[in-house]
Motif scaffolding. Structure first.
Motif, short mmCIF file in Angstrom:
data_model
loop_
_atom_site.label_atom_id
_atom_site.label_comp_id
_atom_site.label_asym_id
_atom_site.label_seq_id
_atom_site.Cartn_x
_atom_site.Cartn_y
_atom_site.Cartn_z
N GLU A 1 -15.36 59.45 -31.43
CA GLU A 1 -16.42 60.25 -32.05
C GLU A 1 -16.93 61.29 -31.06
O GLU A 1 -18.12 61.44 -30.80
N ARG A 2 -15.97 62.03 -30.52
CA ARG A 2 -16.27 63.01 -29.47
C ARG A 2 -15.64 64.35 -29.81
O ARG A 2 -14.57 64.41 -30.40
N ILE A 3 -16.31 65.42 -29.42
CA ILE A 3 -15.76 66.76 -29.53
C ILE A 3 -15.43 67.21 -28.12
O ILE A 3 -16.25 67.12 -27.21
N ILE A 4 -14.20 67.69 -27.96
CA ILE A 4 -13.71 68.10 -26.65
C ILE A 4 -13.34 69.58 -26.71
O ILE A 4 -12.51 69.98 -27.52
N GLU A 5 -13.97 70.40 -25.88
CA GLU A 5 -13.65 71.82 -25.82
C GLU A 5 -12.65 72.05 -24.70
O GLU A 5 -12.91 71.69 -23.54
N THR A 6 -11.51 72.64 -25.04
CA THR A 6 -10.47 72.92 -24.05
C THR A 6 -9.99 74.36 -24.19
O THR A 6 -10.18 74.99 -25.22
N ASP A 7 -9.33 74.84 -23.14
CA ASP A 7 -8.60 76.08 -23.29
C ASP A 7 -7.22 75.74 -23.82
O ASP A 7 -6.92 74.56 -24.10
N LEU A 8 -6.37 76.73 -23.97
CA LEU A 8 -5.05 76.49 -24.55
C LEU A 8 -4.09 75.79 -23.59
O LEU A 8 -2.98 75.43 -23.97
N SER A 9 -4.51 75.57 -22.36
CA SER A 9 -3.72 74.79 -21.40
C SER A 9 -4.20 73.35 -21.30
O SER A 9 -3.65 72.56 -20.54
N GLY A 10 -5.26 73.02 -22.04
CA GLY A 10 -5.78 71.66 -22.03
C GLY A 10 -6.83 71.38 -20.99
O GLY A 10 -7.27 70.24 -20.83
#
Length: 131
Positions: A80-89
């Motif tokens: 139940e988490r939202i993870i913000e990443t760039d396109l490299s992870g």
């Protein structure tokens, strides 16, 4: 299997998440993929290492591509988490869902990113004000 899809209108491609480790159809599991208009695809980062091994997500339900930041917002169903990443992870931020849900399955934002919607089963929908 494959769970969520989002579109990058500037580069005319899709991003897709695969739920978790399994044996079919790709034998790869827990992945974030880039799918081009010609149907070709590739894994864009090693999600089992960057997300699974760190405990951030063991099961991806959906994702949202933000054209302004060029970041992905990944929805971890079990955590139940939202993870913000760039396109490299590379992880920029993580956040627990503001309210518990039975089974979160989808995520999207308003065009100005001031509102986030998360939908889930059975028949759940939550609206959250962001920043």
């Amino acid at each position: 299997g494959f769970e969520g899809v989002t579109y990058d209108p500037e580069n005319h491609k899709f991003y897709v998440v695969k739920e978790r480790r399994s044996t079919a159809p790709t034998y790869l599991g827990l992945g974030v993929y880039e799918v081009r208009m010609n149907g070709s695809w590739e894994i864009i980062f090693d999600a089992p290492t960057k997300l699974g091994a760190t405990g951030l997500a063991t099961d991806l339900a959906d994702l949202f591509y933000d054209v302004h930041s060029r970041h992905l917002f990944l929805l971890g169903q079990e955590t139940e988490r939202i993870i913000e990443t760039d396109l490299s992870g590379n992880v920029f931020r993580t956040s627990a869902l503001p309210a518990p849900m039975t089974q979160p399955e989808g995520i999207t934002f308003s065009s100005d990113r001031s509102t986030m919607w998360v939908v889930g089963e059975p028949n759940e929908m939550r609206r959250f004000t962001v920043f």
